[in-house]
Design a protein around this motif. Structure first.
Motif, mmCIF file in Angstrom:
data_model
loop_
_atom_site.group_PDB
_atom_site.id
_atom_site.type_symbol
_atom_site.label_atom_id
_atom_site.label_comp_id
_atom_site.label_asym_id
_atom_site.label_seq_id
_atom_site.Cartn_x
_atom_site.Cartn_y
_atom_site.Cartn_z
ATOM 1 N N ALA A 142 13.585 -64.643 43.730
ATOM 2 C CA ALA A 142 12.486 -63.919 43.463
ATOM 3 C C ALA A 142 12.115 -64.745 42.073
ATOM 4 O O ALA A 142 12.824 -65.594 41.518
ATOM 5 C CB ALA A 142 12.870 -62.542 42.927
ATOM 6 N N LEU A 192 13.987 -59.453 47.604
ATOM 7 C CA LEU A 192 14.899 -58.887 46.209
ATOM 8 C C LEU A 192 13.257 -58.236 45.628
ATOM 9 O O LEU A 192 12.139 -58.587 46.185
ATOM 10 C CB LEU A 192 14.854 -60.114 45.490
ATOM 11 C CG LEU A 192 16.352 -60.684 45.903
ATOM 12 C CD1 LEU A 192 16.596 -61.883 44.848
ATOM 13 C CD2 LEU A 192 17.336 -59.999 45.694
ATOM 14 N N SER A 193 13.431 -57.343 44.735
ATOM 15 C CA SER A 193 12.417 -56.782 44.224
ATOM 16 C C SER A 193 11.599 -57.772 43.560
ATOM 17 O O SER A 193 12.226 -58.558 42.731
ATOM 18 C CB SER A 193 12.859 -55.745 43.242
ATOM 19 O OG SER A 193 12.105 -55.565 42.131
ATOM 20 N N PRO A 194 10.050 -57.797 43.436
ATOM 21 C CA PRO A 194 9.419 -58.928 42.690
ATOM 22 C C PRO A 194 9.850 -58.861 41.395
ATOM 23 O O PRO A 194 9.775 -59.972 40.699
ATOM 24 C CB PRO A 194 7.965 -58.370 42.861
ATOM 25 C CG PRO A 194 8.059 -57.480 44.012
ATOM 26 C CD PRO A 194 9.648 -56.966 44.060
ATOM 27 N N ARG A 195 10.395 -57.889 40.546
ATOM 28 C CA ARG A 195 10.665 -57.915 39.308
ATOM 29 C C ARG A 195 12.170 -57.930 39.161
ATOM 30 O O ARG A 195 12.921 -58.028 37.909
ATOM 31 C CB ARG A 195 10.243 -56.596 38.511
ATOM 32 C CG ARG A 195 8.598 -56.670 38.276
ATOM 33 C CD ARG A 195 8.082 -55.399 37.659
ATOM 34 N NE ARG A 195 8.640 -55.480 36.063
ATOM 35 C CZ ARG A 195 8.391 -56.194 35.295
ATOM 36 N NH1 ARG A 195 6.996 -56.808 35.414
ATOM 37 N NH2 ARG A 195 8.838 -56.053 34.008
ATOM 38 N N HIS A 196 13.104 -58.555 39.990
ATOM 39 C CA HIS A 196 14.539 -58.197 39.980
ATOM 40 C C HIS A 196 14.965 -59.179 38.898
ATOM 41 O O HIS A 196 15.722 -58.697 38.107
ATOM 42 C CB HIS A 196 14.947 -58.844 41.558
ATOM 43 C CG HIS A 196 16.320 -59.091 41.287
ATOM 44 N ND1 HIS A 196 17.270 -57.963 41.499
ATOM 45 C CD2 HIS A 196 17.293 -60.061 41.359
ATOM 46 C CE1 HIS A 196 18.614 -58.299 41.411
ATOM 47 N NE2 HIS A 196 18.491 -59.734 41.370
ATOM 48 N N ASP A 228 13.572 -58.091 35.071
ATOM 49 C CA ASP A 228 14.011 -56.828 34.731
ATOM 50 C C ASP A 228 15.698 -56.919 34.296
ATOM 51 O O ASP A 228 16.019 -56.221 33.549
ATOM 52 C CB ASP A 228 13.973 -55.678 35.579
ATOM 53 C CG ASP A 228 12.381 -55.331 35.761
ATOM 54 O OD1 ASP A 228 11.660 -55.658 34.733
ATOM 55 O OD2 ASP A 228 12.161 -54.503 36.755
ATOM 56 N N HIS A 229 16.072 -57.710 35.171
ATOM 57 C CA HIS A 229 17.876 -57.856 34.945
ATOM 58 C C HIS A 229 18.007 -59.170 34.115
ATOM 59 O O HIS A 229 19.450 -58.830 33.551
ATOM 60 C CB HIS A 229 18.243 -57.632 36.342
ATOM 61 C CG HIS A 229 18.129 -56.484 36.904
ATOM 62 N ND1 HIS A 229 17.186 -56.407 38.174
ATOM 63 C CD2 HIS A 229 18.689 -55.310 36.964
ATOM 64 C CE1 HIS A 229 17.146 -55.295 38.603
ATOM 65 N NE2 HIS A 229 17.962 -54.384 37.933
#
Length: 191
Positions: A134, A167-171, A174-175
């Motif tokens: 991502a 994976l989430s686009p903001r994985h 954000d993490h």
């Protein structure tokens, strides 16, 4: 996961590649650089893979201690990626499907605009579609295993492959990215 998908992943594991993802037709609808038919007419799916970079060589390169190590790593790993992708394409062909390795560098679409350099296929977008990465704040594709220090490769095929979870686009944003960003801000305040 279907039988062909598992065979492809097993074959790549035998080649020493641990980071592999698959994307079927439903994941490849997007900008022109995700159009697999540009690389091979009738293509429907991709196999995306990543090899890790030599991190010590990167640190030596960035610190200006030694630039040769990273340059050699790039040359060797890009050649290795090309050979692995060719072998994967051959394996898929032996299973009765058409397949083609996408060149890793300097492969651009023809365009009337000489300044438009759109890749024949975007390895970065392919890695995102196949669930192995991502984007981070930098725009680079990051992986759980190696961060952004990877060489990417892609094989297109006319086989309809089941997509791996994405994976989430903001994985990473954000993490990971926010933590690093705020750490650098704090560091700059106190130094």
């Amino acid at each position: 996961m279907g039988m062909l998908e598992q065979k492809i992943k097993d074959f790549l594991k035998e080649q020493g590649v641990d980071l592999v993802g698959l994307a079927g037709p439903e994941r490849l609808k997007g900008p022109p650089s995700t159009d697999v038919t540009y690389t091979m007419k009738g293509a429907k799916s991709i196999v995306s893979l990543a090899l890790p970079m030599d991190v010590d060589a990167i640190y030596d390169f960035l610190s200006k201690k030694c630039q040769a190590g990273h340059n050699v790593d790039q040359l060797i790993c890009n050649m290795k990626m090309r050979h692995i992708c060719e072998r994967v394409a051959g394996f898929i062909q032996s299973e009765g499907f058409r397949a083609r390795a996408v060149p890793s560098n300097n492969s651009y679409r023809r365009s009337p605009d000489p300044w438009a350099t759109h890749p024949s296929f975007s390895h970065r977008l392919g890695a995102i579609a196949a669930g192995i990465g991502a984007q981070g704040f930098s725009g680079n594709v990051m992986t759980e295993e190696y961060g952004a220090t990877v060489y990417l490769g892609t094989v297109v095929t006319d086989a309809v492959l089941a997509s791996d979870p994405a994976l989430s686009p903001r994985h990473f944003i954000d993490h990971y990215c926010y933590k690093c960003y705020f750490f650098h801000i704090l560091l700059s305040i106190f130094i």
